[in-house]
Design an enzyme around this catalytic site. Structure first.
Site, PDB file in Angstrom:
ATOM      1  N   ASP A   9       0.849  -1.190   0.000  1.00 38.87           N
ATOM      2  CA  ASP A   9       0.000   0.000   0.000  1.00 38.87           C
ATOM      3  C   ASP A   9       0.884   1.239   0.000  1.00 38.87           C
ATOM      4  O   ASP A   9       1.397   1.662   1.031  1.00 38.87           O
ATOM      5  CB  ASP A   9      -0.902  -0.011   1.238  1.00 38.87           C
ATOM      6  N   GLU A  60      31.643   8.549   4.380  1.00 42.54           N
ATOM      7  CA  GLU A  60      32.248   8.393   5.699  1.00 42.54           C
ATOM      8  C   GLU A  60      31.223   8.767   6.773  1.00 42.54           C
ATOM      9  O   GLU A  60      31.303   9.828   7.390  1.00 42.54           O
ATOM     10  CB  GLU A  60      33.488   9.278   5.831  1.00 42.54           C
ATOM     11  N   GLU A  66      29.330   9.118  10.251  1.00 38.17           N
ATOM     12  CA  GLU A  66      29.648   9.126  11.675  1.00 38.17           C
ATOM     13  C   GLU A  66      28.382   8.890  12.484  1.00 38.17           C
ATOM     14  O   GLU A  66      27.275   9.151  12.013  1.00 38.17           O
ATOM     15  CB  GLU A  66      30.284  10.462  12.068  1.00 38.17           C
ATOM     16  N   GLU A 124      35.794   8.943  17.045  1.00 34.26           N
ATOM     17  CA  GLU A 124      35.819  10.312  16.552  1.00 34.26           C
ATOM     18  C   GLU A 124      36.114  11.299  17.692  1.00 34.26           C
ATOM     19  O   GLU A 124      36.393  10.903  18.814  1.00 34.26           O
ATOM     20  CB  GLU A 124      34.490  10.650  15.855  1.00 34.26           C
ATOM     21  N   GLU A 150      33.336   6.449  13.739  1.00 30.30           N
ATOM     22  CA  GLU A 150      33.283   6.460  12.276  1.00 30.30           C
ATOM     23  C   GLU A 150      33.798   5.125  11.764  1.00 30.30           C
ATOM     24  O   GLU A 150      34.814   4.608  12.246  1.00 30.30           O
ATOM     25  CB  GLU A 150      34.137   7.592  11.706  1.00 30.30           C
ATOM     26  N   HIS A 181      30.951  12.903   5.340  1.00 29.84           N
ATOM     27  CA  HIS A 181      31.805  13.387   4.256  1.00 29.84           C
ATOM     28  C   HIS A 181      31.766  12.367   3.123  1.00 29.84           C
ATOM     29  O   HIS A 181      31.839  11.157   3.368  1.00 29.84           O
ATOM     30  CB  HIS A 181      33.239  13.567   4.745  1.00 29.84           C
ATOM     31  N   ARG A 208      39.752  22.464   6.487  1.00 30.30           N
ATOM     32  CA  ARG A 208      38.448  21.816   6.522  1.00 30.30           C
ATOM     33  C   ARG A 208      37.308  22.784   6.819  1.00 30.30           C
ATOM     34  O   ARG A 208      36.228  22.363   7.189  1.00 30.30           O
ATOM     35  CB  ARG A 208      38.478  20.679   7.548  1.00 30.30           C
ATOM     36  N   GLU A 223      36.389  15.805  -1.745  1.00 27.54           N
ATOM     37  CA  GLU A 223      35.521  15.421  -0.629  1.00 27.54           C
ATOM     38  C   GLU A 223      34.520  16.532  -0.362  1.00 27.54           C
ATOM     39  O   GLU A 223      34.896  17.680  -0.143  1.00 27.54           O
ATOM     40  CB  GLU A 223      36.387  15.184   0.608  1.00 27.54           C
ATOM     41  N   ARG A 241      32.012  17.942   2.250  1.00 27.15           N
ATOM     42  CA  ARG A 241      32.030  17.772   3.691  1.00 27.15           C
ATOM     43  C   ARG A 241      30.719  18.136   4.391  1.00 27.15           C
ATOM     44  O   ARG A 241      30.592  17.956   5.604  1.00 27.15           O
ATOM     45  CB  ARG A 241      33.166  18.603   4.287  1.00 27.15           C
TER      46      ARG A 241
END
Length: 455
Positions: free
Chosen positions: A63, A142, A144, A199, A206, A255, A327, A344, A346
């Site tokens: 459904d 990646e 976490e 982490e 992670e 990430h 970063r 990457e 982030r």
């Protein structure tokens, strides 16, 4: 509606027949037919294993009107079309008498057509666009997560299971045994685990699994979250992928490393003669990602809580820029070349619907290639230390500061909205507008403590 070319006897493809053989050999009693709703919640229909052939040849009806963002009550009959390549035994359900296995499914409408409101189909459509341009997409996520204790009634708390820090070992990292159990379970289900570690925050972890094609990566993210929570539950621990469960500490991100490969299997992002080992195609894709970031943030960071993570000072990106050394930018270019050349992204967090999030990001990058978008220069200074005037000088914008801002950006971005499709975009915006409205109408504990006795 079956996958591949059916044989002449049973109407099954070789891969579907292989699943039936595995079911018999591994003494499987039940199959979970898995799919996700628009918000990314994993749903499943459980069937006896002897119904597997019917599932492949006829589909299993359900459904659709009961699923968030699918169809109206008068359009409720829908079918699940299992993908035989996603067959995996569920280790925590196996026992001496029989076990359970899972198949990830595509959703099919009453006419037998792929349902354009199915998140997996949304991603497939974007990947078809990439294929038409001569590319396949590789993703290395990646995700976490936090592990929290439960109270005496078995309810989740925000008491971290340990007090470890970044890359800590036991005894501070009390969850190392649980992580190991998660890893063994994932490996039993076909994952190739590359690394795991504690982490930065207490109770935060992670586990990285190997990059794969984008569809498999999205399937893996959905499976990963289910496995983590199941193993934690078996250990009387609560696992959460909530982006920011505790204020004033780092939140959980996802990430995602991304690269394109051409029809000859070469990394289309690679150029060893470039300072950052990136090709013109890579820069154009990056330009598209940066340009459409405000819009896809509604999808990659889809909860009110997501924006408690996207604030300066906690290692989460806030600024729409790229860099190879810090970063604080949305995109980071790691020191990698040749087949490993990539960048990457982030900003995504693990609460997102992985199919929609990857579709939105990839569509943004493909638009960048089609329009030759320039991503600008790398920013090698710490953007967190820039004042508003310096950010303006560098032309650096910020990500949306709330779910409401992000949804508005999504509504105004034709590329990302078209990637989601009319059905999903409408239902997603509707759900998120309602969520943000409820949030604005609520009164938090912080507000009570701040204002109740002051005014």
């Amino acid at each position: 509606m079956t996958n591949g070319n059916p044989d002449s006897d049973g109407g099954l493809t070789p891969s579907e027949q292989a699943v039936l053989d595995d079911i018999e050999e591994q003494n499987i009693d039940f199959l979970r037919l898995q799919f996700t709703d628009i918000l990314g919640t994993v749903k499943n229909v459980s069937i006896p294993a002897h119904q597997a052939k019917k599932a492949f040849t006829e589909g299993i009806y359900f459904d659709g009107s009961s699923i968030e963002g699918f169809v109206r009550i008068q359009e409720s009959d829908m079918r699940l079309d299992p993908d035989p390549d996603t067959f995996a035994v569920l280790p925590w359900r196996s026992n001496g008498e029989g076990g359970s296995a899972r198949l990830i499914c595509d959703v099919v409408d009453r006419e037998g057509n792929a349902f354009d409101g199915g998140p997996r189909q949304v991603l497939k459509s974007v990947l078809d666009q990439a294929a038409e341009m001569g590319y396949t997409v590789s993703i290395g996520p990646e995700p976490e997560f936090f592990l929290f204790e439960k109270d005496e009634d078995g309810n989740a708390t925000t008491r971290p299971h340990d007090t470890g820090g970044y890359f800590d070992l036991a005894p501070k990292d009390l969850a190392s045994d649980i992580r190991r159990e998660i890893i063994f379970t994932l490996e039993d289900m076909g994952f190739e685990i590359e690394a795991s570690h504690h982490e930065v925050a207490d109770g935060q972890h992670e586990i990285n699994f190997k990059y794969d094609d984008a569809l498999t990566a999205a399937d893996n993210i959905a499976t990963f979250r289910a496995v983590v929570r199941a193993v934690a539950e078996q250990n009387d621990i609560h696992a959460t992928f909530m982006p920011k469960p505790i204020g004033e500490i780092n939140g959980s991100g996802m990430h995602s490393h991304i690269s394109l490969f051409d029809e000859d299997g070469n990394n289309a992002f690679a150029d060893d003669g470039d300072e950052f080992n990136l090709s013109e195609t890579a820069y154009q894709f990056m330009g598209g990602v940066l340009e459409h970031a405000p819009a896809f943030t509604a999808v990659t960071n889809p909860t009110v809580n997501s924006y408690k993570r996207l604030v300066p000072g906690y290692e989460a990106p806030v600024y729409i820029a790229w860099s190879d050394v810090n970063r604080s930018a949305l995109i980071r270019v790691p020191d990698a070349a040749g087949v490993s050349a990539r960048f990457e992204i982030r900003s995504p967090d693990p609460s997102c619907n992985p199919y929609l999030a990857l579709a939105a990001v990839i569509a943004s990058g493909l638009d960048g290639i089609e329009r030759s978008v320039d991503p600008g220069s790398s920013v090698r200074e710490d953007i967190y230390e820039f004042d508003e005037a310096k950010r303006a000088e560098y032309g650096i914008d910020t990500l949306p500061g709330s779910l409401g801002e992000a949804v508005t950006a999504l509504e105004n971005d034709e590329v990302v909205s078209d990637a989601l499709g009319e059905h999903v975009a409408e239902k997603f915006v509707e759900a998120k507008r309602q969520e943000f409205g409820e949030y604005k109408a609520s009164v938090s504990e912080w507000e009570e403590e701040r204002y109740l006795e002051t005014f």
